[in-house]
Design an enzyme around this catalytic site. Sequence first.
Site, PDB file in Angstrom:
ATOM      1  N   CYS A   1     -23.944 132.143 -27.045  1.00 22.41           N
ATOM      2  CA  CYS A   1     -23.422 133.106 -26.062  1.00 22.41           C
ATOM      3  C   CYS A   1     -24.574 133.487 -25.131  1.00 22.41           C
ATOM      4  O   CYS A   1     -25.549 132.733 -25.019  1.00 22.41           O
ATOM      5  CB  CYS A   1     -22.788 134.313 -26.745  1.00 22.41           C
ATOM      6  SG  CYS A   1     -23.913 135.293 -27.766  1.00 22.41           S
TER       7      CYS A   1
ATOM      8  N   ARG B   1     -21.340 137.963 -29.676  1.00 21.79           N
ATOM      9  CA  ARG B   1     -20.330 136.943 -29.983  1.00 21.79           C
ATOM     10  C   ARG B   1     -20.823 135.818 -30.883  1.00 21.79           C
ATOM     11  O   ARG B   1     -20.165 135.486 -31.878  1.00 21.79           O
ATOM     12  CB  ARG B   1     -19.783 136.351 -28.674  1.00 21.79           C
ATOM     13  CG  ARG B   1     -18.982 137.331 -27.859  1.00 21.79           C
ATOM     14  CD  ARG B   1     -18.759 136.827 -26.453  1.00 21.79           C
ATOM     15  NE  ARG B   1     -20.011 136.799 -25.696  1.00 21.79           N
ATOM     16  CZ  ARG B   1     -20.152 136.320 -24.477  1.00 21.79           C
ATOM     17  NH1 ARG B   1     -19.110 135.780 -23.874  1.00 21.79           N
ATOM     18  NH2 ARG B   1     -21.313 136.352 -23.854  1.00 21.79           N
ATOM     19  N   SER B   2     -21.955 135.209 -30.525  1.00 20.49           N
ATOM     20  CA  SER B   2     -22.368 134.033 -31.305  1.00 20.49           C
ATOM     21  C   SER B   2     -22.784 134.356 -32.746  1.00 20.49           C
ATOM     22  O   SER B   2     -22.512 133.535 -33.636  1.00 20.49           O
ATOM     23  CB  SER B   2     -23.432 133.206 -30.575  1.00 20.49           C
ATOM     24  OG  SER B   2     -24.602 133.936 -30.327  1.00 20.49           O
TER      25      SER B   2
HETATM   26  P1  4NP Z   1     -23.431 138.373 -26.257  1.00 17.77           P
HETATM   27  O1  4NP Z   1     -23.293 139.773 -25.518  1.00 17.77           O
HETATM   28  O2  4NP Z   1     -23.741 137.356 -25.186  1.00 17.77           O
HETATM   29  O3  4NP Z   1     -22.083 138.156 -26.869  1.00 17.77           O
HETATM   30  O4  4NP Z   1     -24.538 138.525 -27.267  1.00 17.77           O
HETATM   31  C1  4NP Z   1     -24.245 140.308 -24.650  1.00 17.77           C
HETATM   32  C2  4NP Z   1     -25.391 140.842 -25.164  1.00 17.77           C
HETATM   33  C3  4NP Z   1     -26.328 141.406 -24.316  1.00 17.77           C
HETATM   34  C4  4NP Z   1     -26.094 141.416 -22.952  1.00 17.77           C
HETATM   35  C5  4NP Z   1     -24.927 140.863 -22.439  1.00 17.77           C
HETATM   36  C6  4NP Z   1     -24.003 140.305 -23.298  1.00 17.77           C
HETATM   37  N1  4NP Z   1     -27.041 142.021 -22.085  1.00 17.77           N
HETATM   38  O5  4NP Z   1     -26.764 142.083 -20.879  1.00 17.77           O
HETATM   39  O6  4NP Z   1     -28.104 142.446 -22.544  1.00 17.77           O
END
Ligand code: 4NP
Length: 160
Positions: free
Chosen positions: A16, A22-23
Site C-alpha cells: 500500500c 491496509r497492507s
Molecule cells: P496505508 O495508509 O497506505 O494503507 O498504510 C496510509 C498511511 C499513511 C499515510 C497515508 C495512507 N500518510 O499519508 O502518512
Amino acid sequence: MNAGETKRPISVLMVCLGNICRSPLAEAALRQVAERERIRLRVDSAGTGDWHVGNPPDWRAREVAKRLGAIDISDLRARQVSANDFYVFDHILAMDGDNLANLTALRPVDATANLSLLLDYVPGQKGNAVADPYYGDTTGFEITWVQVSAAAAAFAKSLR
Ligand code: 4NP
C-alpha cells in the site's frame, strides 16, 4: 500437486502507500487463510512511501486485527518496497491504482514477480481498490479488514 505441497513456499508481498494500514492487515489476513487452509506461503508487506519506515501498524489497524481477526500485528514494522522485491516475491499485490502505478514504474524489465491489484482476485472486483482508511475513523479499518480477508481467501483459492 496443490500449492500446499510445493517445495518452496509461494511468496506474496502486499503493498500500500504507508505500510501501516491496509497492507499489514492484508498480510495478516493472508497468513490466517494460509494457516487455516494449510497452504505454505511466505507473506510480507511494504509501502511505496517511506514516511512510516520502522513504525508499527497504525493503532486502528492493530485494534481491528485483534478484534475482528484475533491477530496481534503489533510486531510488524513498516518498510519501503524496493526493486529487489520484484525478484524475491512470486506475487506483488497492490491495494490501489496509485500503488500499482508506482510499482509499475519501479518494476525492473526482467522482474519475475507477478504484479496485480489484490482485489483482481475477487470475482466481480477486478480493477477495484482497497480504499485508504488512514484519514477516516475506525469504521474504515473494519471495512478494510473485511475486504482484505475476502480477497486473501480468493487469492488462496487461485493458487489451488
Ligand atoms: P496505508 O495508509 O497506505 O494503507 O498504510 C496510509 C498511511 C499513511 C499515510 C497515508 C495512507 N500518510 O499519508 O502518512
